[in-house]
Design a protein around this motif. Sequence first.
Motif, PDB file in Angstrom:
ATOM      1  N   THR A 156       8.490  -5.579  10.466  1.00 53.75           N
ATOM      2  CA  THR A 156       8.415  -7.047  10.549  1.00 53.75           C
ATOM      3  C   THR A 156       9.540  -7.602   9.688  1.00 53.75           C
ATOM      4  O   THR A 156       9.663  -7.246   8.515  1.00 53.75           O
ATOM      5  CB  THR A 156       7.079  -7.575  10.016  1.00 53.75           C
ATOM      6  OG1 THR A 156       6.033  -7.187  10.903  1.00 53.75           O
ATOM      7  CG2 THR A 156       7.100  -9.093   9.892  1.00 53.75           C
ATOM      8  N   CYS A 158      -0.420  -4.164  10.891  1.00 54.87           N
ATOM      9  CA  CYS A 158       0.020  -2.874  11.401  1.00 54.87           C
ATOM     10  C   CYS A 158      -1.137  -2.234  12.148  1.00 54.87           C
ATOM     11  O   CYS A 158      -2.260  -2.180  11.620  1.00 54.87           O
ATOM     12  CB  CYS A 158       0.456  -1.991  10.239  1.00 54.87           C
ATOM     13  SG  CYS A 158       0.805  -0.271  10.666  1.00 54.87           S
ATOM     14  N   TRP A 213       3.226   1.120   2.950  1.00 49.82           N
ATOM     15  CA  TRP A 213       4.096  -0.006   3.280  1.00 49.82           C
ATOM     16  C   TRP A 213       5.399   0.132   2.499  1.00 49.82           C
ATOM     17  O   TRP A 213       5.391   0.479   1.314  1.00 49.82           O
ATOM     18  CB  TRP A 213       3.421  -1.335   2.946  1.00 49.82           C
ATOM     19  CG  TRP A 213       2.347  -1.720   3.917  1.00 49.82           C
ATOM     20  CD1 TRP A 213       1.011  -1.423   3.837  1.00 49.82           C
ATOM     21  CD2 TRP A 213       2.512  -2.485   5.131  1.00 49.82           C
ATOM     22  NE1 TRP A 213       0.342  -1.946   4.910  1.00 49.82           N
ATOM     23  CE2 TRP A 213       1.231  -2.613   5.713  1.00 49.82           C
ATOM     24  CE3 TRP A 213       3.601  -3.080   5.764  1.00 49.82           C
ATOM     25  CZ2 TRP A 213       1.018  -3.302   6.915  1.00 49.82           C
ATOM     26  CZ3 TRP A 213       3.389  -3.768   6.944  1.00 49.82           C
ATOM     27  CH2 TRP A 213       2.113  -3.870   7.507  1.00 49.82           C
ATOM     28  N   GLU A 261       3.956  -2.929  13.919  1.00 51.68           N
ATOM     29  CA  GLU A 261       3.785  -4.111  13.097  1.00 51.68           C
ATOM     30  C   GLU A 261       3.758  -5.371  13.950  1.00 51.68           C
ATOM     31  O   GLU A 261       4.370  -5.448  15.022  1.00 51.68           O
ATOM     32  CB  GLU A 261       4.930  -4.226  12.073  1.00 51.68           C
ATOM     33  CG  GLU A 261       4.911  -3.175  10.983  1.00 51.68           C
ATOM     34  CD  GLU A 261       5.725  -1.970  11.361  1.00 51.68           C
ATOM     35  OE1 GLU A 261       6.035  -1.802  12.561  1.00 51.68           O
ATOM     36  OE2 GLU A 261       6.071  -1.185  10.468  1.00 51.68           O
ATOM     37  N   CYS A 264       5.281  -0.387   8.061  1.00 53.27           N
ATOM     38  CA  CYS A 264       4.134   0.440   7.727  1.00 53.27           C
ATOM     39  C   CYS A 264       4.434   1.862   8.194  1.00 53.27           C
ATOM     40  O   CYS A 264       5.172   2.071   9.159  1.00 53.27           O
ATOM     41  CB  CYS A 264       2.844  -0.090   8.350  1.00 53.27           C
ATOM     42  SG  CYS A 264       2.702   0.123  10.138  1.00 53.27           S
TER      43      CYS A 264
END
Lengths: 114, 114
Positions: A108, A23, A34, A6, A89
Amino acid sequence: SQQGEEDPQALSIQEGENATMNCSYKTSINNLQWYRQNSGRGLVHLILIRSNEREKHSGRLRVTLDTSKKSSSLLITASRAADTASYFCATAGYSGAGSYQLTFGKGTKLSVIP
Amino acid sequence: EAQVTQNPRYLITVTGKKLTVTCSQNMNHEYMSWYRQDPGLGLRQIYYSMNVEVTDKGDVPEGYKVSRKEKRNFPLILESPSPNQTSLYFCASTLWGASPSEQYFGPGTRLTVT
């Protein structure tokens, strides 16, 4: 390992702004998913996009997938403080002998400032 | 309520003392897996199982064992825990169709090995 990566690692925005996370992955996939994780808790599934799909929407979420570039993006529109979380992801790829493996990226960390 | 449960939620143990973390799901899912989550490394898959009596190694299987004698249960066994196995562990399950669909995660088990 076909781990997704990410980008960015951390993102800080004001409430009401849009947040975009990317990603990238290395090998062919069957689908890409996700997830969201609130601090120290279990992950919650947000959205799944298959390899033959290019874009998918779910409420304030929009996911795109570009298999030629081996990349995906997650857009959260009109962000809220409650969106503060880590986002991951996960790529679902064939690992041989009729088996699939779901591999997660490092995430993230999104901070939405009220 | 559809859920994945893990026990214990928190565990502090000493090096070499065998332990088992239980995982159970009530959704009749075929696919179950174990992950560990460490700061800066994201989620890494330890083992997964596509059905009863079918298990396979993930990315970081060393030092762990699993078994799948019943569809609903997927315990994680640490025969001789070491400090580098201190981590946050998640169990997850999913339906198994043509490919992995959304995974349901347990609440996590925070393990400390001294």
